[in-house]
Design an enzyme around this catalytic site. Structure first.
Site, PDB file in Angstrom:
ATOM      1  N   CYS A  76       0.819  -1.211   0.000  1.00 49.51           N
ATOM      2  CA  CYS A  76       0.000   0.000   0.000  1.00 49.51           C
ATOM      3  C   CYS A  76       0.854   1.263   0.000  1.00 49.51           C
ATOM      4  CB  CYS A  76      -0.948  -0.013   1.184  1.00 49.51           C
ATOM      5  SG  CYS A  76      -0.106  -0.040   2.798  1.00 49.51           S
ATOM      6  N   HIS A 146      -2.426   0.811   7.326  1.00 51.41           N
ATOM      7  CA  HIS A 146      -2.634   0.984   5.889  1.00 51.41           C
ATOM      8  C   HIS A 146      -2.580   2.462   5.518  1.00 51.41           C
ATOM      9  CE1 HIS A 146      -4.027  -0.036   1.923  1.00 51.41           C
ATOM     10  NE2 HIS A 146      -5.091   0.759   2.036  1.00 51.41           N
ATOM     11  N   CYS A 276      -4.058  -2.374  37.250  1.00 58.48           N
ATOM     12  CA  CYS A 276      -2.643  -2.002  37.232  1.00 58.48           C
ATOM     13  C   CYS A 276      -2.435  -0.524  37.536  1.00 58.48           C
ATOM     14  CB  CYS A 276      -2.021  -2.353  35.884  1.00 58.48           C
ATOM     15  SG  CYS A 276      -2.566  -1.296  34.523  1.00 58.48           S
ATOM     16  N   HIS A 345      -1.418   0.318  29.793  1.00 58.37           N
ATOM     17  CA  HIS A 345      -1.039  -0.625  30.851  1.00 58.37           C
ATOM     18  C   HIS A 345       0.169  -0.079  31.583  1.00 58.37           C
ATOM     19  CE1 HIS A 345      -0.014  -4.081  33.137  1.00 58.37           C
ATOM     20  NE2 HIS A 345       0.971  -4.494  32.362  1.00 58.37           N
TER      21      HIS A 345
END
Length: 1285
Positions: A76, A146, A276, A345
């Site tokens: 692409c 993309h 977390c 996270h």
């Protein structure tokens, strides 16, 4: 776009690019034709059809031939060559720029952020913009995998040199890491795939659009992977499935997708806990972390993806800390699969978590700490908490060619109709809503079967309480916030301050995730069908047994009930109202009718009626018998003058308000022996009739040693009745037996002067102890030590000293009872499943199933009752420090308070103990109930700086409860047990406290206590003593009585019969109970001697003083206006002299007036008569002021009490000044009487009286003027001014 020729004539080694689906040459800008088959390179895929490089390239395109023409699958980036060259060049250097861009991109076979920086696209005026609409001009469209020169489905950003109206993204932003993907369409999704150099492929999906039809169809070998991808991950996240451990079935897996609650990721609580973000609070205390976790959960911020970034930023600011960027920081920030992910996270591991990408590192510092590091912003559209901890090794990917079909999730059925149910407005509407939902699911009736239970406003169910209960009961219901979950069948809505529920009648129920229940799910959330066994068994009964608890404890009560349900063989009131049976409908209708009629006509509360019905249905074996028993309840006639609640129930079942049973006959005797297990011969002391008909129980008794508190818990048979029974304690080491009668445990009932009882005790002294008998039931004897405030004591007070020494083994306790069978229903404790002391005691509501009913908070299932051990230093009306008074059968705890520094009796009680006893405790040993750590009672027991504060609150609770009891019943065992249970209900409100400072704030106002007392009335409620003379007269009379009564002299020794003083607003005659057995032994003069001459003299003196005081007060109020306020400022003798002087001077003045008016002659000058009349006018004016004040106080007794009292004091002070001045004039006249004539004597007295009267007249006018002004003011003005004063 075309060059000199219509087709490219350049060498095949000339590079090509894609534009608008056509292949062009970078040299001549002409369209490139397909190469001959011998020149095509299959390793380059679509590029190899048009381009033949001179040298072998190091990169390959995995997509083979054939494929749709003019789609650069896997390449692409070829479509980015022309827009990049056009946007970063001018008209004269465009061709050179085009060759340059092609050279850079062909070098690596992809487009990456480093290539954009090398080509200097940002320096040449290009910027990334989020796509919010059509983009004019030239642009490069992209997403995470993309790029294209044309808009495509799933495009999120555009790179252009046009100044778009939206805000440009901050540099160095790039939506992708590497763009070289293939695009396919599958069902209603667009799928992007690519392959890296190491052979690992990434996949991403986006929703379809109108242009998706022109895309290639997904190859069949990728369908299984795409199903897992769409079910488990959100859109626009390029994922390598090899990084994740997958499951075959999605029902029990985890999913990051906002539309699916379950997925194919292995459910691991240590990995997917969403907590977390709590690592930011690792530097704080454990209490702070627990509080933050509870706060996020309670307010709905906690989701499976974590918490919102702005919320985390705010909580750090509240705690006085912040996050700064530090490359060496301990906390690492990661994003799911790509840096642009909204799922973040936080980890403490140095290795990158599989499936995540490392963004930066940070550390937490105080807000006040100066730092040069950049402050880390958590972001407004980021969620922290994706995983709990790092996986130690990368998970092996499952086989990509597994053809196992994925279970399809059915879409929600459109609703056919909505039915709304509005529950009763009794404060428990939230719990009625849940009951109505379950009643409709079980019985098809969309109403609440629960009885009404009035709750205070501060105990109404919150949305958090309802969510917790819904999850415990697994109901297909949601709490509606801004929008309703499309998969929820039952919608719970808050209408103002009232909970209501709607049901979608034409919709099948579905299992909802926590996000759906809370009401924060996304638009397209999907839920699996509701299983057939989704609703727990006896769920409705679990709610019925727990909904009377405090609202924040109901969910815990439901969970405990479901975890350990009580036996189901008996039909209780809750089971009859909730469980399906042929009699349920009729029973419910009849019960609601009786609940509405009977309490109203009997003058009882609904709570008392409910408790009476529960007692009547106790141990009912069938629903038919329960229906028959309920039908026996009589509805009182409207013509009957007064009907008690007992008269409405059958004769064999009385509506007894006391929780403890009173029907069982008293035990005729009991004996307790403490001895050592290594003794050769056990000693025993018990009445002979106990051996004949009693049953025996042998248990271990342990002594928990401490500096000031040793406790001996003796687990025995039934409830122990000390009145008229023998109690003996033996020591096997010394071989001596001490009779408890020497201690006078029952205030004289078991005294040393009773030879028959002593003989009965000593007659069984040498018999061995029988260890073969089982233990059918138990009671608890608590022996404690207490140091009195005053070490001195009366000679008649009987102290007890318990000496300590360490034995060699545990102590056995032998207890015998007689009179009833072991299976008596009133047995307080069932120790058939008791636990040993070295194991944790099961304190769940199933093991100790307390149900806080409206009339009895301690009523329990399964014929078991909790033992409420009252803490030390908290005594009610009639309690004593030495609780040796007679106890009724309602008492299950006997407290022996030992007094330090007291003389030892002839035979002291020696209790032996050993630490080794903890390991060999008898399995029937009973442990005292353990309260939560930060409850009010636990803080009192544990001591500390806040123990006194909570003890004062407890005393206030006892005082308010005592005011609701009839004065004569405050010392009865039933009242004392009611007080203890009321305190337990109050203490329950602090069971969820997570800090020692919360209990005091919750119980400070005690606003809920009056409603709690009304719902749970005392055994003998206080009668209404209001009369027609109520008002200010009664208030003033009480005030005057308190001022006039002399406080009794303080005794030399400690006062043992009144630890807590009575409230100051209780009348004096209400302090001493007039009926009922005494709770504790009184002074020797009252108990032992009774009618001695000292007591008669003391009572006679008090009676004479009271009579004289009342007589003088009455005479003074009738004949003298001197203020009663003086009685509180002067001594009693001084106030008496002032009263006498006032009466005398009024008499003398009336005598002088009578002489002047009756024996008028020329000898009296006119000015003397004038002065006398002026004096009369002064007296009349002041008397009229007094009368006006008196009548106004009767007309408005409650509006201006403080104002009336103030003016009353002023008027009385004016009278006192006038009386004092006139008395001085009288004395002066009498002193000059021998030298003056009769007429001059009266004249001088009148002149002096007028002078002093005018002074008092002016003073009285100044004081009475506000009173006369307020007499004619409206009520509202008087009320407001009175309150301001």
């Amino acid at each position: 776009m075309s060059g000199t020729f219509s087709r490219c004539m350049c060498t095949p080694a000339a590079r090509v690019f894609w534009n608008a689906g056509q292949v062009f040459c970078t040299r001549c800008l002409s369209a490139r034709s397909l190469l001959s088959p011998e020149l095509q390179d299959t390793d380059l895929g679509a590029v190899g059809l048009f381009y033949k490089p001179r040298d072998k390239l190091h990169w390959k395109v995995p997509i083979g031939i054939p494929q749709v023409e003019c789609t650069p699958s896997g390449c692409c980036w070829l479509s980015a060559v022309f827009p990049l060259a056009r946007m970063t060049s001018g008209n004269h250097n465009f061709l050179q720029r085009l060759v340059k861009v092609a050279d850079v991109l062909y070098r690596d076979g992809c487009l990456a952020p480093r290539h954009l920086r090398e080509l200097q696209v940002y320096e040449r005026g290009c910027n990334w913009y989020p796509i919010t609409g059509p983009v004019p001009g030239m642009g490069l469209f992209a997403n995470s995998m993309h790029v294209s020169d044309q808009p495509f489905p799933g495009a999120t950003h555009v790179l252009t040199n046009s100044p778009l109206p939206q805000q440009a993204c901050r540099q160095p932003f790039c939506p992708f890491e590497e763009a070289h993907s293939s695009v396919y369409r599958w069902k209603k999704f667009v799928v992007f795939t690519d392959s890296s150099l190491n052979g690992r492929s990434r996949m991403m999906w986006t929703p379809e659009s109108d242009d998706s039809a022109a895309l290639e169809v997904l190859p069949p070998e990728l369908e299984r992977q795409v199903e897992i991808l769409i079910r488990s991950f959100p859109a626009h996240h390029p994922v390598d499935l090899a990084d994740w451990e997958l499951t075959e079935s999605p029902e029990n897996g985890f999913s990051f997708n906002t539309s699916h609650s379950c997925g194919h990721l292995v459910q691991n609580p240590d990995v997917f806990d969403g907590k977390c973000w709590l690592s930011c609070f690792l530097g704080q205390s454990v209490e702070v972390r627990c509080h933050e976790e509870h706060l996020a959960d309670a307010f709905g911020y906690q989701t499976k993806w974590g918490v919102h970034g702005k919320y985390l930023q705010r909580r750090l600011q509240v705690r006085g800390i912040r996050a700064v960027v530090d490359p060496d920081g301990p906390i690492h920030v990661e994003a799911l699969s790509c840096p642009q992910s909204w799922i973040r996270h936080l980890t403490l591991d140095d290795d990158v978590t599989p499936g995540f990408v490392r963004l930066t590192s940070l550390r937490i510092v105080p807000n006040t700490e100066p730092t040069t590091s950049r402050i880390f912003r958590f972001g407004a559209h980021k969620w922290y908490g994706a995983a709990g901890k790092r996986a130690r090794a990368k998970r092996a990917a499952k086989s990509e060619k597994d053809s196992a079909p994925t279970p399809k999730v059915a879409l929600p059925v459109p609703t056919c109709g909505i039915t709304t149910y509005s529950p009763p407005t009794d404060g428990s509407c939230g719990w009625h809503v849940l009951a109505a939902i379950m009643n409709r699911m079980i019985n098809g009736d969309f109403t609440s079967p629960l009885t009404q239970y009035n709750r205070p406003e501060d105990d109404w169910a919150s949305d958090y309480d309802l969510v917790q209960a819904i999850q415990c009961l697994r109901l297909p219901a949601t709490v509606v916030r801004n929008r309703a979950c499309p998969n929820a069948k039952y919608l719970i809505k808050l209408n103002g301050v009232h909970w209501e529920v709607e049901v979608r009648s034409g919709m099948a129920p579905r299992s909802l995730s926590r996000e759906c229940v809370v009401g924060v799910c996304s638009e397209g959330c999907v839920a699996p069908p509701y299983p057939a066994d989704g609703l727990p068994k006896r769920a409705l009964e679990a709610l019925a047994s727990a909904y009377r608890l405090p609202s924040d404890c109901v969910s815990s009560g439901i969970a405990d009930f479901l975890a350990n349900p009580p036996p189901q063989e008996f039909w209780t009131l809750d089971k009859m109202l909730t469980s399906p049976s042929p009699e349920r409908s009729g029973f419910s209708s009849l019960y609601k009718l009786l609940l509405e009629v009977v309490p109203q006509k009997c003058g009882a509360t609904e709570g008392a009626f409910i408790y009476a019905v529960e007692r009547m249905l106790k141990d009912c074996p069938s629903s038919k018998q329960a229906m028959a028993l309920l039908a026996k309840i009589k509805v009182p006639s409207s013509k009957a003058p007064s009907v008690s609640l007992d008269e409405c129930f059958p004769t064999d079942v009385l509506a007894d308000f006391e929780p403890a049973s009173q029907e069982r006959p008293q035990s005729s005797g009991a004996a307790v022996v403490l001895c050592s297990p290594d003794a050769k011969e056990f000693e025993e002391a018990a009445p002979e009739e106990v051996q004949e008909s009693g049953h025996k129980a042998v248990h271990s008794a342990l002594l928990a040693e401490g500096p000031n508190n040793e406790q001996v818990q003796v687990v025995a048979g039934e409830q122990l009745k000390l009145g008229g029974c023998g109690l003996a304690v033996g020591n096997a080491h010394e071989g001596a037996l001490v009779s408890a009668g020497l201690i006078n445990l029952v205030g004289g009932n078991l005294s040393p002067s009773d030879p028959m009882k002593e003989n009965m005790l000593n007659s069984r002294e040498d018999e061995p102890l029988d260890l073969s008998q089982p233990a059918p039931a138990s009671t608890t004897t608590l022996v404690r030590e207490q140091t009195p405030d005053n070490p001195g004591s009366d000679a008649g007070a009987l102290p007890v000293t318990v000496r300590e020494f360490v034995p060699t083994g545990p102590i056995l306790c032998h207890v015998e009872h007689c009179g009833t069978e072991s299976g008596d229903s009133s047995s307080p404790l069932d120790l058939s499943d008791a636990q040993t002391l070295d194991q944790p005691l099961n304190l769940s509501l199933a093991a100790w199933p307390v149900r806080a009913t409206a009339s009895d908070p301690g009523w329990v299932h399964g014929r078991r009752e909790p033992v409420f051990v009252k803490p030390r230093n908290a005594f009610s009306d009639g309690d004593s420090a030495l609780q040796f008074g007679e106890l009724s059968e309602s008492s299950s705890v006997i407290e022996f308070d030992r007094t330090k520094d007291a003389p030892v009796v002839d035979a002291p009680v020696d209790l032996t103990t050993s630490n080794e006893a903890l390991s060999v405790v008898d399995p029937f040993e009973f442990a005292e109930l353990k309260r939560p750590r930060f409850s009010a009672q636990a803080l009192i027991d544990r001591g500390g700086p806040l123990a006194d504060v909570h003890a004062k609150i407890k005393n206030r609770v006892y005082e308010q409860c005592l005011q609701a009891c009839e004065p004569g019943s405050r010392a009865t065992p039933a009242t004392r047990e009611w007080l203890d249970k009321m305190w337990d209900r109050v203490d329950m409100k602090t069971w969820r406290c997570t800090s020692q400072f919360q209990a005091g704030r919750i119980l400070a106002s005690l606003k809920f206590l009056p409603d709690m007392i009304q719902d749970t009335p005392p055994p003998v409620p206080r009668k209404n003593r209001a009369s027609d003379n109520a008002g200010l007269k009664q208030l003033v009379a009480q005030w005057d009585r308190k001022l006039s009564v002399t406080p009794p002299p303080k005794p030399v020794g400690p006062v043992l019969d009144q630890i807590v003083p009575p409230p100051t607003d209780i009348q004096q005659e209400d302090v001493t109970p007039s009926d009922g057995p005494p709770h504790a032994p009184d002074f020797p003069s009252r108990v032992s001697t009774g009618g001695s001459w000292k007591g008669l003299m003391l009572s006679g003196t008090r009676l004479a003083g009271s009579i004289s005081q009342r007589l003088m007060t009455w005479v003074f109020l009738k004949f003298s206006p001197t203020s009663q306020l003086l009685c509180s400022h002067f001594s009693r003798r001084g106030a008496l002299w002032l009263q006498v002087i006032g009466c005398l001077q009024v008499s003398f003045y009336l005598l002088s007036c009578s002489v002047v008016l009756t024996r008028y002659s020329d000898a009296f000058p006119y000015w003397v008569s004038f002065l006398v009349l002026c004096g009369v006018f002064v007296w009349v004016f002041l008397v009229l002021g007094w009368l006006l004040l008196y009548f106004y106080s009767r007309l408005h007794p409650t509006q201006s009490v403080l104002l009336v009292t103030t003016i009353r004091r002023s008027v009385m002070l004016s009278f006192w000044l006038l009386s004092s001045a006139n008395f001085g004039n009288l004395c002066a006249a009498l002193w000059s009487a021998p030298q003056a004539s009769y007429v001059s004597f009266l004249a001088s007295y009148s002149v002096g009286h007028v002078i002093s009267g005018m002074f008092s007249y002016v003073y009285a006018c100044l004081q009475i003027w506000p009173f006369l002004l307020f007499m004619w003011c409206p009520r509202g003005v008087v009320t407001s001014v009175g309150e301001s004063v």
